[in-house]
Design a protein around this motif. Structure first.
Motif, PDB file in Angstrom:
ATOM      1  N   GLY A 147       0.785  -1.227   0.000  1.00  0.00           N
ATOM      2  CA  GLY A 147       0.000   0.000   0.000  1.00  0.00           C
ATOM      3  C   GLY A 147       0.814   1.272   0.000  1.00  0.00           C
ATOM      4  N   ALA A 148       2.088   1.184  -0.402  1.00  0.00           N
ATOM      5  CA  ALA A 148       2.942   2.374  -0.443  1.00  0.00           C
ATOM      6  C   ALA A 148       3.359   2.694  -1.876  1.00  0.00           C
ATOM      7  CB  ALA A 148       4.187   2.168   0.432  1.00  0.00           C
ATOM      8  N   LYS A 149       2.490   2.358  -2.819  1.00  0.00           N
ATOM      9  CA  LYS A 149       2.790   2.573  -4.242  1.00  0.00           C
ATOM     10  C   LYS A 149       3.134   4.028  -4.531  1.00  0.00           C
ATOM     11  CE  LYS A 149       0.704   2.125  -8.843  1.00  0.00           C
ATOM     12  NZ  LYS A 149      -0.497   1.673  -9.607  1.00  0.00           N
ATOM     13  N   ASN A 150       2.371   4.942  -3.933  1.00  0.00           N
ATOM     14  CA  ASN A 150       2.588   6.361  -4.196  1.00  0.00           C
ATOM     15  C   ASN A 150       3.882   6.893  -3.579  1.00  0.00           C
ATOM     16  OD1 ASN A 150       0.146   6.439  -5.570  1.00  0.00           O
ATOM     17  ND2 ASN A 150      -1.021   7.135  -3.796  1.00  0.00           N
ATOM     18  N   ASN A 151       4.482   6.116  -2.685  1.00  0.00           N
ATOM     19  CA  ASN A 151       5.729   6.535  -2.041  1.00  0.00           C
ATOM     20  C   ASN A 151       6.965   5.993  -2.743  1.00  0.00           C
ATOM     21  OD1 ASN A 151       3.604   5.870   0.430  1.00  0.00           O
ATOM     22  ND2 ASN A 151       4.632   7.844   0.658  1.00  0.00           N
ATOM     23  N   TRP A 152       6.773   5.085  -3.700  1.00  0.00           N
ATOM     24  CA  TRP A 152       7.928   4.410  -4.297  1.00  0.00           C
ATOM     25  C   TRP A 152       8.871   5.398  -5.003  1.00  0.00           C
ATOM     26  CZ3 TRP A 152      11.359   1.087  -3.834  1.00  0.00           C
ATOM     27  CH2 TRP A 152      12.221   0.763  -4.877  1.00  0.00           C
ATOM     28  N   SER A 153       8.323   6.379  -5.686  1.00  0.00           N
ATOM     29  CA  SER A 153       9.173   7.338  -6.388  1.00  0.00           C
ATOM     30  C   SER A 153      10.132   8.026  -5.423  1.00  0.00           C
ATOM     31  CB  SER A 153       8.309   8.381  -7.111  1.00  0.00           C
ATOM     32  OG  SER A 153       9.127   9.340  -7.757  1.00  0.00           O
ATOM     33  N   ALA A 154       9.639   8.434  -4.262  1.00  0.00           N
ATOM     34  CA  ALA A 154      10.493   9.103  -3.267  1.00  0.00           C
ATOM     35  C   ALA A 154      11.520   8.137  -2.700  1.00  0.00           C
ATOM     36  CB  ALA A 154       9.632   9.690  -2.146  1.00  0.00           C
ATOM     37  N   ILE A 155      11.104   6.880  -2.461  1.00  0.00           N
ATOM     38  CA  ILE A 155      12.039   5.880  -1.938  1.00  0.00           C
ATOM     39  C   ILE A 155      13.155   5.615  -2.945  1.00  0.00           C
ATOM     40  CG2 ILE A 155      12.284   3.472  -1.210  1.00  0.00           C
ATOM     41  CD1 ILE A 155       9.359   3.603  -0.248  1.00  0.00           C
ATOM     42  N   LYS A 156      12.774   5.422  -4.216  1.00  0.00           N
ATOM     43  CA  LYS A 156      13.762   5.136  -5.258  1.00  0.00           C
ATOM     44  C   LYS A 156      14.730   6.299  -5.433  1.00  0.00           C
ATOM     45  CE  LYS A 156      14.219   4.000 -10.167  1.00  0.00           C
ATOM     46  NZ  LYS A 156      13.489   3.776 -11.455  1.00  0.00           N
ATOM     47  N   THR A 157      14.193   7.518  -5.466  1.00  0.00           N
ATOM     48  CA  THR A 157      15.062   8.692  -5.608  1.00  0.00           C
ATOM     49  C   THR A 157      16.052   8.773  -4.458  1.00  0.00           C
ATOM     50  OG1 THR A 157      13.344   9.929  -6.798  1.00  0.00           O
ATOM     51  CG2 THR A 157      15.094  11.215  -5.749  1.00  0.00           C
ATOM     52  N   CYS A 158      15.553   8.502  -3.256  1.00  0.00           N
ATOM     53  CA  CYS A 158      16.413   8.508  -2.070  1.00  0.00           C
ATOM     54  C   CYS A 158      17.503   7.450  -2.173  1.00  0.00           C
ATOM     55  CB  CYS A 158      15.555   8.276  -0.828  1.00  0.00           C
ATOM     56  SG  CYS A 158      16.482   7.978   0.694  1.00  0.00           S
ATOM     57  N   ALA A 159      17.121   6.240  -2.578  1.00  0.00           N
ATOM     58  CA  ALA A 159      18.052   5.104  -2.596  1.00  0.00           C
ATOM     59  C   ALA A 159      19.095   5.200  -3.702  1.00  0.00           C
ATOM     60  CB  ALA A 159      17.279   3.803  -2.733  1.00  0.00           C
ATOM     61  N   THR A 160      18.925   6.132  -4.617  1.00  0.00           N
ATOM     62  CA  THR A 160      19.889   6.301  -5.711  1.00  0.00           C
ATOM     63  C   THR A 160      20.504   7.700  -5.672  1.00  0.00           C
ATOM     64  OG1 THR A 160      18.034   6.902  -7.176  1.00  0.00           O
ATOM     65  CG2 THR A 160      18.765   4.608  -7.209  1.00  0.00           C
ATOM     66  N   VAL A 164      22.389  10.971  -2.848  1.00  0.00           N
ATOM     67  CA  VAL A 164      23.173  11.256  -1.645  1.00  0.00           C
ATOM     68  C   VAL A 164      22.325  11.063  -0.389  1.00  0.00           C
ATOM     69  CG1 VAL A 164      24.428  13.057  -0.385  1.00  0.00           C
ATOM     70  CG2 VAL A 164      24.720  12.836  -2.846  1.00  0.00           C
ATOM     71  N   GLU A 165      21.030  11.325  -0.477  1.00  0.00           N
ATOM     72  CA  GLU A 165      20.160  11.135   0.682  1.00  0.00           C
ATOM     73  C   GLU A 165      20.251   9.697   1.197  1.00  0.00           C
ATOM     74  OE1 GLU A 165      15.469  11.391   2.125  1.00  0.00           O
ATOM     75  OE2 GLU A 165      15.976  11.576  -0.005  1.00  0.00           O
ATOM     76  N   GLY A 166      20.200   8.731   0.281  1.00  0.00           N
ATOM     77  CA  GLY A 166      20.306   7.329   0.682  1.00  0.00           C
ATOM     78  C   GLY A 166      21.664   7.011   1.285  1.00  0.00           C
ATOM     79  N   LEU A 167      22.721   7.586   0.726  1.00  0.00           N
ATOM     80  CA  LEU A 167      24.061   7.369   1.269  1.00  0.00           C
ATOM     81  C   LEU A 167      24.162   7.898   2.696  1.00  0.00           C
ATOM     82  CD1 LEU A 167      26.192   8.423  -1.860  1.00  0.00           C
ATOM     83  CD2 LEU A 167      25.644   6.087  -1.116  1.00  0.00           C
ATOM     84  N   GLU A 168      23.589   9.056   2.931  1.00  0.00           N
ATOM     85  CA  GLU A 168      23.623   9.636   4.274  1.00  0.00           C
ATOM     86  C   GLU A 168      22.812   8.791   5.257  1.00  0.00           C
ATOM     87  OE1 GLU A 168      25.383  12.039   5.365  1.00  0.00           O
ATOM     88  OE2 GLU A 168      26.108  13.045   3.559  1.00  0.00           O
ATOM     89  N   LEU A 169      21.647   8.302   4.821  1.00  0.00           N
ATOM     90  CA  LEU A 169      20.824   7.476   5.698  1.00  0.00           C
ATOM     91  C   LEU A 169      21.509   6.154   6.015  1.00  0.00           C
ATOM     92  CD1 LEU A 169      17.263   8.093   4.192  1.00  0.00           C
ATOM     93  CD2 LEU A 169      18.144   8.908   6.390  1.00  0.00           C
ATOM     94  N   LEU A 170      22.204   5.583   5.017  1.00  0.00           N
ATOM     95  CA  LEU A 170      22.919   4.338   5.265  1.00  0.00           C
ATOM     96  C   LEU A 170      24.079   4.565   6.222  1.00  0.00           C
ATOM     97  CD1 LEU A 170      22.980   1.348   4.675  1.00  0.00           C
ATOM     98  CD2 LEU A 170      24.393   1.799   2.659  1.00  0.00           C
TER      99      LEU A 170
END
Length: 248
Positions: free
Chosen positions: A147-160, A162-168
């Motif tokens: 049920g998080a289909k609408n959030n996938w774009s933000a997740i993908k952008t984050c994971a690819t 600098v934001e994702g690197l900082e979170l990791l």
């Protein structure tokens, strides 16, 4: 009532129970003042033992007892990182896909509700296709499924990005801050802040026996076993330790 109608009625009742029970357990917890059992899981997304734990222990237990448990998942493990001018370069124990998978979970934690995050993490770690699709494919599928289909774009952008690197990196800080004892394998599981070997083998039993409020209906048989002294102690070593992902 014909067979078809009876089957439809049964399905409605089962669906209603699956929705109502977590709500009821939450209400009971609030009424009794009992705090949910805190489960902290430190893992790696492509670690075989971590995936087995999530699929066989965390997933089923969450489905039954999510009203009395609070789950946190930190995906990092034995990754190594090198600071760059912008972000970090990561090397993960099970390869580049694991780094991406870890970032997907950390980004999901930042971009969806906590409930959706836990469900997405369980879905991601339970994927058993052979060979495994790319982590981005699995992440998108799981986002749609929970049920998080609408959030996938933000997740993908984050994971690819600098934001994702900082979170990791922040996940790594949390993992390396664990002391007394320090992790020697993953999945590394804390129950209310204390490391528990038993939780890796029988998480449901640990949740039921740790919860201080009125236990759900699935717990009494477990409580009875503990009174009789049939429950293994927390000091026992998990029988599947050979499959654990340890320091290398």
């Amino acid at each position: 009532m014909d067979t078809k109608s009876a089957a439809q009625t049964l399905m409605v009742l089962m669906l209603s129970a699956s929705i109502v029970w977590p709500v009821m357990t939450y209400i009971i917890a609030k009424m009794t003042g009992a705090e949910p059992v805190k489960v902290s899981l430190y893992d790696e997304t492509y670690c075989p033992a971590c995936r087995q734990f999530v699929k066989e222990q965390l997933g089923p237990t969450w489905k039954e007892l999510n009203g009395i448990m609070a789950v946190d998942i930190v995906a990092y493990g034995w990754a190594e990182e090198t600071p760059l001018e912008t972000g970090y370069n990561f090397t993960c124990q099970h390869g580049p896909d694991e780094c991406t998978g870890n970032m997907i979970l950390e980004c999901a934690k930042a971009h969806v509700s906590h409930r959706h995050f836990v469900k997405l993490a369980i879905c991601f770690m339970s994927e058993d296709s052979n060979p495994l699709p790319s982590p981005l494919v699995v992440g998108r599928k799981c986002a749609q499924r929970v049920g998080a289909k609408n959030n996938w774009s933000a997740i993908k952008t984050c994971a690819t990005s600098v934001e994702g690197l900082e979170l990791l990196h922040e996940a790594g800080v949390k993992f390396h801050s664990l002391k007394d004892p320090e992790p020697t394998w993953v999945p590394w599981i804390l129950i209310n802040g204390k490391q528990s070997d038993k939780a890796e083998e029988d998480l449901k039993s640990v949740i039921c026996s740790t919860y201080e409020g009125q236990p759900p209906a699935v717990c009494p048989s477990i409580k009875a076993q503990e009174v009789q002294g049939d429950s293994p102690s927390d000091s026992e070593t998990p029988s599947d330790s050979n499959n654990q992902s340890s320091v290398v």
